[in-house]
Write an enzyme that holds these catalytic residues in place. Structure first.
Site, PDB file in Angstrom:
ATOM      1  N   GLU A 191     -13.802   4.873  -2.245  1.00 26.82           N
ATOM      2  CA  GLU A 191     -12.402   5.225  -2.008  1.00 26.82           C
ATOM      3  C   GLU A 191     -11.868   6.123  -3.125  1.00 26.82           C
ATOM      4  OE1 GLU A 191     -10.580   4.033   0.704  1.00 26.82           O
ATOM      5  OE2 GLU A 191      -8.960   5.328   0.035  1.00 26.82           O
ATOM      6  N   ASP A 192     -11.227   7.191  -2.744  1.00 30.06           N
ATOM      7  CA  ASP A 192     -10.492   8.050  -3.667  1.00 30.06           C
ATOM      8  C   ASP A 192     -11.335   8.612  -4.822  1.00 30.06           C
ATOM      9  OD1 ASP A 192      -8.367   7.843  -2.020  1.00 30.06           O
ATOM     10  OD2 ASP A 192      -7.003   6.923  -3.447  1.00 30.06           O
ATOM     11  N   TYR A 197       0.838  -1.198   0.000  1.00 30.10           N
ATOM     12  CA  TYR A 197       0.000   0.000   0.000  1.00 30.10           C
ATOM     13  C   TYR A 197       0.876   1.252   0.000  1.00 30.10           C
ATOM     14  CZ  TYR A 197      -4.225   2.494  -0.062  1.00 30.10           C
ATOM     15  OH  TYR A 197      -5.209   3.333  -0.493  1.00 30.10           O
ATOM     16  N   LYS A 241      -6.338  -1.683  -1.159  1.00 25.95           N
ATOM     17  CA  LYS A 241      -7.119  -1.451   0.067  1.00 25.95           C
ATOM     18  C   LYS A 241      -7.696  -2.751   0.593  1.00 25.95           C
ATOM     19  CE  LYS A 241      -7.236   2.656   1.447  1.00 25.95           C
ATOM     20  NZ  LYS A 241      -7.431   3.648   2.395  1.00 25.95           N
ATOM     21  N   ASP A 266     -14.027   5.750   3.043  1.00 26.73           N
ATOM     22  CA  ASP A 266     -12.841   5.674   3.891  1.00 26.73           C
ATOM     23  C   ASP A 266     -12.091   7.002   3.958  1.00 26.73           C
ATOM     24  OD1 ASP A 266     -10.812   4.372   5.412  1.00 26.73           O
ATOM     25  OD2 ASP A 266      -9.588   4.471   3.601  1.00 26.73           O
ATOM     26  N   ASP A 267     -12.064   7.752   2.845  1.00 23.87           N
ATOM     27  CA  ASP A 267     -11.342   9.038   2.878  1.00 23.87           C
ATOM     28  C   ASP A 267     -12.005   9.995   3.854  1.00 23.87           C
ATOM     29  OD1 ASP A 267      -9.479   8.451   0.673  1.00 23.87           O
ATOM     30  OD2 ASP A 267     -11.347   8.287  -0.422  1.00 23.87           O
ATOM     31  N   ARG A 273      -9.657  11.030  -7.538  1.00 24.52           N
ATOM     32  CA  ARG A 273      -8.606  11.685  -6.738  1.00 24.52           C
ATOM     33  C   ARG A 273      -7.826  10.573  -6.041  1.00 24.52           C
ATOM     34  NH1 ARG A 273      -7.287  10.677  -2.365  1.00 24.52           N
ATOM     35  NH2 ARG A 273      -8.920  11.423  -0.990  1.00 24.52           N
ATOM     36  N   ASN A 317      -0.742  12.267   1.177  1.00 22.97           N
ATOM     37  CA  ASN A 317      -0.007  11.133   0.609  1.00 22.97           C
ATOM     38  C   ASN A 317       0.244  11.392  -0.865  1.00 22.97           C
ATOM     39  OD1 ASN A 317      -0.218   9.521   2.924  1.00 22.97           O
ATOM     40  ND2 ASN A 317      -2.276   8.858   2.358  1.00 22.97           N
TER      41      ASN A 317
END
Ligand code: NAI
Length: 562
Positions: free
Chosen positions: A235-236, A93, A164, A258-259, A146, A398
């Site tokens: 996610e993202d 990851y 993930k 999750d973000d 993103r 990140n």
């Protein structure tokens, strides 16, 4: 169940034992002559993997090697990763996954997960049925909008749900057969990929948001029909899509982002331990965010909920949270704000100077979720150090070079006073004869444990309270001697045990909230342990190795039916 034999068995990564098949199994399963004439132990196989990994020169090469191992032998892959999480999480990851995504179309070897493009609008349910498992419990889905702090990567973002979901298993023991990575292809606005011949997505720019929203609606409802026990993990996505989609589905379906929520959970855990270190309470702190996107909003909302739990009215809690984005401080005269940002836009003169905002607002904590490396420069840290005895600096963006500052900078510029955490792993810092242990505020302490709790309890919803409980459980597991050295989160070397304890506390809350779809067990930790996947070969190669459900007598380790 149709038993696999011979070469077909060796090609099934879930059943393949490779050189560990016994003589008896080889005879019985038609494998004699198809493998070297040995029967190795799992430990010896692991030794070979370690040797081969040591011959690779970069983490990206190690990542490619491990993905390849997973394609051939799932048990050995998880045995490797779970043997030393502190070493392997940064490879499977963050931060290696960022580089892997940037090059996804170039390093691609074999399909993993599902790919659903917007041109399939109207056919989603049918396509989901192509997945080989019938009991899917988690789909991690991105549209590549993103990816980490790297922006719109389109189909190259498909590496994220894959990585993930590996953490669900590696960190919290959720059995891998229940996990489906999903890339929803709605195009990309990234010119570089649109012109890359090896790019693996649709070559068109992103559609208007109503079109995307209608496609996601179809996807979410099709998932419920095809996989009724499934939780969807977003996610993202870009910040505004992330917040919008969460709000749209969270009260009707089992979904989470999750973000928004996972990041919030882990940072809240850090904040709880910061308060412990300083002998204060969350409600005594004042927060200034750099970045006002999905991570910032999720975190601010959760911190406010936690302050409300400490007895503070919501309005007062929100008044202690300020935000600064690409257009400057969020103040109440700004006309460019989303509704979800407005609770954090307070009366203040407009400013685009972050140091001036620090000097005027006097935060105890700054939180970087801006996606831009280096924005917490010397002036910022010095300003925080002038105002605070122990300035709290969370540089969460990140991958590594996007962190708003390094721990070395934070400790040096604050003269050893800063309490620091980053989104990625940094080594210990030695400064003025002291050793500091920078924390990694990465949501992998939280979402896999939430996942395990949801898996074991078959929870019908994922709530903010579950993330607050996870945050408290994570915070409680840091030994006080390490906390004094600045470590705000548990050690990664023992992550599975930490997540089992966290999952048990969250599961308890799920039962208390009436959201569980199984009977309450007498011992919650033992209940969670019973569901934990162990990277060990099944006794008989083509038989299932079950993690047993509380409600079902059938082995949960679904085997692909021919
Ligand atoms: P986003 O795209 O929704 O929001 C980014 C925000 O930063 C926007 O408000 C934007 O205006 C602001 N921004 C951009 N450039 C800026 C500048 N020069 N000065 C001030 N503000 C600026 O992104 P999201 O989802 O909020 O994620 C932000 C970062 O947090 C990413 O790098 C992501 O990798 C990281 N993150 C870290 C996690 C962790 O576990 N540590 C988890 C989730 C996200």
């Amino acid at each position: 169940m149709i038993q696999k034999r011979g070469i077909e068995l060796l090609w099934d990564p879930r059943l393949n034992k490779s050189t560990a098949f016994t003589e008896v199994e080889k005879e019985k399963l038609g494998l004699v002559g198809l493998l070297p004439d040995v029967s190795e132990s799992e430990d010896l196989q692991l030794q070979r993997v370690m040797l081969q990994l040591s011959q690779k020169n970069t983490d990206l090469e190690r990542y490619i090697y491990l993905v390849n191992l997973l394609d051939h032998n799932e048990t050995l892959f998880y045995r490797t990763v779970m043997s030393d999480p502190a070493r392997f999480l940064p490879i499977v990851y963050d931060p290696t996954i960022g580089e892997a995504c940037l090059k996804f179309g170039h390093i691609y070897r074999q399909t993993r997960g599902m790919y659903l493009s917007i041109k399939r609008h109207g056919q989603v349910k049918q396509i989901l049925k192509n997945w080989p498992e019938t009991d899917v419990r988690f789909i991690c889905v991105t549209d590549g909008g993103r990816i980490l702090g790297l922006g719109d990567l389109g189909a190259n973002g498909a590496g994220i749900p894959i990585g993930k979901l590996q953490l669900y298993t590696a960190c919290a023991g959720v059995p891998p057969q229940y996990l489906m990575p999903m890339y929803l292809d709605a195009g990309t606005n990234n010119e570089r990929y649109l012109h890359d011949p090896l790019y693996l997505g649709m070559r068109q720019t992103r559609p208007p948001s109503e079109e995307l929203s209608s496609f996601v609606d179809e996807f979410v409802s099709a998932v419920q029909e095809v996989f009724p026990k499934c939780c969807i993990h977003f996610e993202d996505w870009t910040g505004s899509d992330a917040v919008y989609l969460l709000k749209r589905y969270r009260d009707t379906y089992c979904v989470y982002n999750d973000d928004v929520q996972g990041t919030a959970g882990i940072v809240l855990a850090g904040m709880i331990n910061v308060a412990r270190l300083k002998g204060s309470k969350l409600k005594d702190e004042k927060y200034l965010f750099l970045g006002a996107g999905s991570a910032a909003i999720g975190l601010a909302d959760l911190i406010c909920s936690a302050m409300v739990q400490e007895g503070m009215p919501l309005k007062d809690a929100q008044a202690r949270v300020h935000m600064f984005d690409i257009n400057g401080l969020l103040d109440d005269s700004r006309k460019d704000l989303f509704d979800f940002q407005k609770p954090y836009a307070h009366k203040h003169a407009p400013t685009r100077d972050f140091v001036a905002a620090i000097e005027s607002i006097k935060p105890t904590t700054i939180i970087g979720v801006s996606t831009v490396g280096g924005l917490f420069n010397r002036k910022v840290i010095e300003a925080m150090s002038r105002i605070n005895e122990r300035p709290v600096v969370f540089a969460l963006s990140n991958p590594t070079d996007h962190a708003e500052c390094t721990p070395e900078q934070a400790y040096t510029w604050s003269n050893g006073k800063a309490i620091y955490a980053a989104g990625v792993q940094f080594p210990p810092v030695h400064f003025n004869g002291q050793t500091f242990l920078p924390g990694q505020a990465n949501n992998f302490y939280v979402f896999p444990a939430i996942g395990m709790a949801v898996f074991a309890t078959q929870a019908s919803r994922v709530t903010d309270e579950m993330f607050i409980e996870a945050a408290k459980a994570v915070a409680d597991q840091v030994p006080s001697d390490l906390l004094k050295q600045g470590l705000l989160f548990p050690l990664q070397s023992n992550i599975l045990e930490a997540e089992i304890q966290t999952a048990a506390r969250v599961a308890n809350l799920v039962f208390n909230s009436g959201l569980a779809r199984v009977d309450r067990p007498p011992d919650m930790v033992a209940f969670i342990r019973r569901h934990v996947y162990r990277p060990e070969y099944a006794e008989e190669a083509s038989a299932a190795k079950p993690a047993r459900s509380e409600t079902s007598s059938a082995p949960l380790r679904a085997v692909r039916q021919a």
